[in-house]
Design a protein around this motif. Structure first.
Motif, PDB file in Angstrom:
ATOM      1  N   UNK A  11      66.579   1.047  68.292  1.00 15.39           N
ATOM      2  CA  UNK A  11      65.665   2.191  68.240  1.00 15.39           C
ATOM      3  C   UNK A  11      66.547   3.433  68.157  1.00 15.39           C
ATOM      4  N   UNK A  12      66.421   4.176  67.084  1.00 14.43           N
ATOM      5  CA  UNK A  12      67.344   5.284  66.830  1.00 14.43           C
ATOM      6  C   UNK A  12      66.598   6.611  66.693  1.00 14.43           C
ATOM      7  N   UNK A  13      67.269   7.716  67.037  1.00 15.26           N
ATOM      8  CA  UNK A  13      66.600   9.012  66.896  1.00 15.26           C
ATOM      9  C   UNK A  13      66.331   9.340  65.434  1.00 15.26           C
ATOM     10  N   UNK A  14      65.404  10.296  65.222  1.00 12.39           N
ATOM     11  CA  UNK A  14      65.010  10.642  63.857  1.00 12.39           C
ATOM     12  C   UNK A  14      65.895  11.725  63.254  1.00 12.39           C
ATOM     13  N   UNK A  15      66.267  12.715  64.085  1.00 15.37           N
ATOM     14  CA  UNK A  15      66.997  13.877  63.566  1.00 15.37           C
ATOM     15  C   UNK A  15      66.483  15.123  64.257  1.00 15.37           C
ATOM     16  N   UNK A  16      66.083  16.124  63.460  1.00 14.70           N
ATOM     17  CA  UNK A  16      65.552  17.369  64.037  1.00 14.70           C
ATOM     18  C   UNK A  16      64.045  17.204  64.236  1.00 14.70           C
ATOM     19  N   UNK A  17      63.585  17.450  65.445  1.00 13.13           N
ATOM     20  CA  UNK A  17      62.149  17.398  65.732  1.00 13.13           C
ATOM     21  C   UNK A  17      61.710  18.771  66.228  1.00 13.13           C
ATOM     22  N   UNK A  18      60.386  19.015  66.147  1.00 14.86           N
ATOM     23  CA  UNK A  18      59.888  20.343  66.537  1.00 14.86           C
ATOM     24  C   UNK A  18      58.612  20.219  67.347  1.00 14.86           C
ATOM     25  N   UNK A  19      58.394  21.221  68.207  1.00 12.39           N
ATOM     26  CA  UNK A  19      57.190  21.229  69.043  1.00 12.39           C
ATOM     27  C   UNK A  19      56.499  22.576  68.981  1.00 12.39           C
ATOM     28  N   UNK A  20      55.170  22.536  68.964  1.00 10.86           N
ATOM     29  CA  UNK A  20      54.346  23.758  68.926  1.00 10.86           C
ATOM     30  C   UNK A  20      53.355  23.636  70.082  1.00 10.86           C
ATOM     31  N   UNK A  21      53.400  24.586  71.027  1.00 11.28           N
ATOM     32  CA  UNK A  21      52.667  24.402  72.285  1.00 11.28           C
ATOM     33  C   UNK A  21      51.536  25.417  72.454  1.00 11.28           C
ATOM     34  N   UNK A  22      50.532  25.069  73.288  1.00  9.61           N
ATOM     35  CA  UNK A  22      49.420  25.980  73.564  1.00  9.61           C
ATOM     36  C   UNK A  22      49.693  26.829  74.806  1.00  9.61           C
ATOM     37  N   UNK A  23      48.718  27.691  75.149  1.00 15.02           N
ATOM     38  CA  UNK A  23      48.933  28.610  76.272  1.00 15.02           C
ATOM     39  C   UNK A  23      48.576  28.011  77.619  1.00 15.02           C
ATOM     40  N   UNK A  24      47.788  26.914  77.638  1.00 16.35           N
ATOM     41  CA  UNK A  24      47.138  26.599  78.920  1.00 16.35           C
ATOM     42  C   UNK A  24      48.012  25.827  79.901  1.00 16.35           C
ATOM     43  N   UNK A  25      49.049  25.152  79.418  1.00 14.73           N
ATOM     44  CA  UNK A  25      50.009  24.508  80.324  1.00 14.73           C
ATOM     45  C   UNK A  25      51.413  24.933  79.896  1.00 14.73           C
ATOM     46  N   UNK A  26      51.835  26.117  80.352  1.00 12.94           N
ATOM     47  CA  UNK A  26      53.095  26.671  79.817  1.00 12.94           C
ATOM     48  C   UNK A  26      54.335  25.847  80.144  1.00 12.94           C
ATOM     49  N   UNK A  27      54.287  25.017  81.207  1.00 17.29           N
ATOM     50  CA  UNK A  27      55.453  24.167  81.510  1.00 17.29           C
ATOM     51  C   UNK A  27      55.193  22.721  81.103  1.00 17.29           C
TER      52      UNK A  27
END
Ligand code: NAD
Length: 519
Positions: A160-176
């Motif tokens: 099982x190997x990593x993909x490379x560059x990944x990205x995340x886009x988050x909402x306001x309601x659970x900032x942590x």
């Protein structure tokens, strides 16, 4: 040295978020291991929702800043993915301790920018921390499979190997919690990460990334950009980004799923909800009413798993007056005030939207049993407060039922039987969460088997699975096929490589070419 780094960051963030000087504090970008000032001319205000004061500004990162961030991710991926898994595990073991040590400080930032009560904000960090703790089991989670002697002298094994560059886009309601669903799982698997926090609550993510740096991740392996549509489009379009994790509204989530997957990326989109609590007449009344009130109004209803809809079955309809009494007793106040049960909504626009959905319910024939729209919070008159609100006699065609309200509003429907309740829940397009309240095992079993919702609670009002499981919202609440965190999260952030090898004895060397497909 490391600890000094944290203290400095904390002081910096305190200054950034609490200064009331005319020069409004500016949130930085985090690129290549440095907190850097953006050169943009476009800034977004960050407000304290309890007062509506501007407490900071967030940059809309420029194209070249976003390029620099993704370049750092790309450049550092080969070394990070080759770093031994034991070293990555050690970094995340240090990280979980640093989050624990700084939990209250992160919570304070959340209350300031998001508005939820301090105790609830600590829960926000804690539920994210649990994902980091689980990520530390990566050595088991990333195991591949093997099978020996598939044919003579031949073995097959998978990595099982990593993909490379990944990205995340988050909402306001659970900032942590929600950013912590994303980059720790991805990075412990060997990916590098580009994170875009919600522009409304950047502080917690900035603090958490400082802690990650202090835990020892190499510069450039995690990068933070800020912004709105341009940043989201950049993430959806950049060819180096292999996978996108999104959590937020359906409008944004559908768009990001479509645009990202059209560009060949893996996308997981966790989106909106309308979660039903089915109350059977045999339920433990006191327990159920307390659970309903807590789950409907906690965090001012700004949880994707808020129990925003109750379906009262049969005689349970008689419990409404007691439900209203319990809801009335909740204290609405700024999140940092003692005794506060629920804080403000995120913005004046959110308050207007919630109030107009309540009004639409009244117009369309629902009964307003409790109206929190004119709540007065002494000392915080400019805040976006709405008190607990209950609409009864709601019908499925009403706007207040069809739309996700995302505020402290509980809508009540009635059903004669469990089958009728099931019909209501299964006809609603969303499938994030649901709960049944009953003391009858057969009723509970029937409900859990027949309800078409991804996360089901039996006498558990907010059944968010712990991180050894995954967050399994379904239907209109989710796009994608691999969920967040747990084994599913590891699968999302990894790909398989299968190796088939044959080590023959000398005397069994092939004597002629094998031109036929091996069988
Ligand atoms: P949002 O969709 O407005 O914002 C989420 C992110 O998307 C932000 O980073 C924002 O900058 C970006 N964004 C916003 N609008 C966009 C657009 N039109 N195009 C591209 N990007 C856009 O969501 P929010 O208001 O921050 O969060 C509340 C919503 O999130 C609710 O619907 C809630 O149910 C949902 N939510 C779902 C889950 C879940 O796990 N299912 C968890 C938390 C929140």
């Amino acid at each position: 040295m490391r600890i000094r780094g944290i203290v400095r960051a904390s002081a910096h963030l305190r200054q950034a978020h609490f200064s009331s000087s005319a020069a409004v504090p500016r949130t930085k970008l985090f690129i290549n291991g440095q907190f850097v000032d953006s050169e943009t001319s476009e800034w977004i205000d960050v407000h304290n929702p309890a007062t509506n004061e501007v407490i900071g500004i967030v940059p809309q990162a420029t194209q070249s800043e976003m390029e620099a961030a993704v370049n750092a991710c790309q450049r550092t991926f080969p070394a990070w993915s080759e770093t031994s898994i034991l070293n990555r595990q050690q970094i995340f073991l240090r990280y979980q301790q640093l989050i624990k040590d700084n939990l209250k400080e992160v919570a304070r930032l959340i209350t300031l920018e998001q508005g939820k009560t301090l105790a609830d904000a600590e829960g926000d960090v804690f539920r994210g921390l649990q994902v980091v703790e689980h990520a530390c089991s990566v050595t088991s989670l990333m195991l591949g499979e093997t099978l020996s002697s598939l044919t003579k002298d031949m073995d097959t094994f998978t990595f099982r190997l990593p993909l490379g560059v990944c990205a995340g886009i988050a909402p306001f309601n659970f900032p942590a919690m929600i950013p912590l669903w994303m980059f720790p799982m991805a990075m412990v698997c060997g990916n590098t990460y580009l994170m875009k926090p919600s522009e409304r609550v950047p502080g917690a993510t900035m603090f958490l990334v400082q802690l990650l740096q202090d835990a020892g991740v190499p510069d450039g392996t995690i990068n933070i950009i800020h912004g709105q549509h341009a940043a989201v489009n950049f993430i959806c379009d950049h060819p180096a980004i292999r996978a996108i994790s999104f959590v937020g509204s359906n409008q944004a989530g559908e768009y990001i799923y479509d645009r990202g997957s059209r560009n060949g990326k893996r996308v997981q989109s966790n989106m909106g909800a309308k979660n039903h609590g089915v109350v059977m007449p045999d339920a433990n009344k006191e327990n159920t009413l307390n659970q309903l009130v807590g789950a409907a109004f906690g965090a001012a209803g700004q949880r994707c798993m808020a129990l925003s809809t109750a379906v009262l079955v049969g005689e349970a309809k008689q419990w409404l007056p007691e439900l209203v009494e319990k809801a009335k007793k909740l204290q609405v106040n700024a999140g940092d005030q003692p005794g506060a049960d629920l804080g403000p909504l995120i913005s004046p626009a959110a308050k207007d939207r919630v109030c107009s959905l309540v009004e639409s319910g009244v117009r369309e024939g629902a009964t307003l049993l409790l109206d929190g729209r004119d709540v007065n919070v002494k000392g915080f008159e400019n805040g976006n407060f709405v008190g607990p609100t209950i609409l009864a006699n709601v019908q499925p065609h009403m706007t207040c039922y069809k739309e996700e309200i995302f505020g402290p509003v509980l809508v009540i429907l009635e059903a004669d039987t469990l089958d009728d309740a099931l019909k209501i829940v299964n006809s609603n397009p969303y499938g994030n969460g649901t709960a049944i309240f009953t003391t009858n095992g057969a009723t509970a079993r029937k409900y859990t088997h027949l309800v078409d919702v991804g996360q089901v609670g039996v006498n558990v009002p907010i059944p968010v699975p712990l991180p050894m499981f995954s967050f399994t919202g379904s239907r209109a609440s989710f796009r994608g096929d691999t969920n967040f965190y747990g084994k599913q999260g590891v699968h999302f952030y990894t790909q398989l490589k299968t190796v088939t090898s044959q080590w023959k004895e000398e005397d069994s060397t092939l004597t002629s070419p094998a031109v036929v497909m091996p069988t």
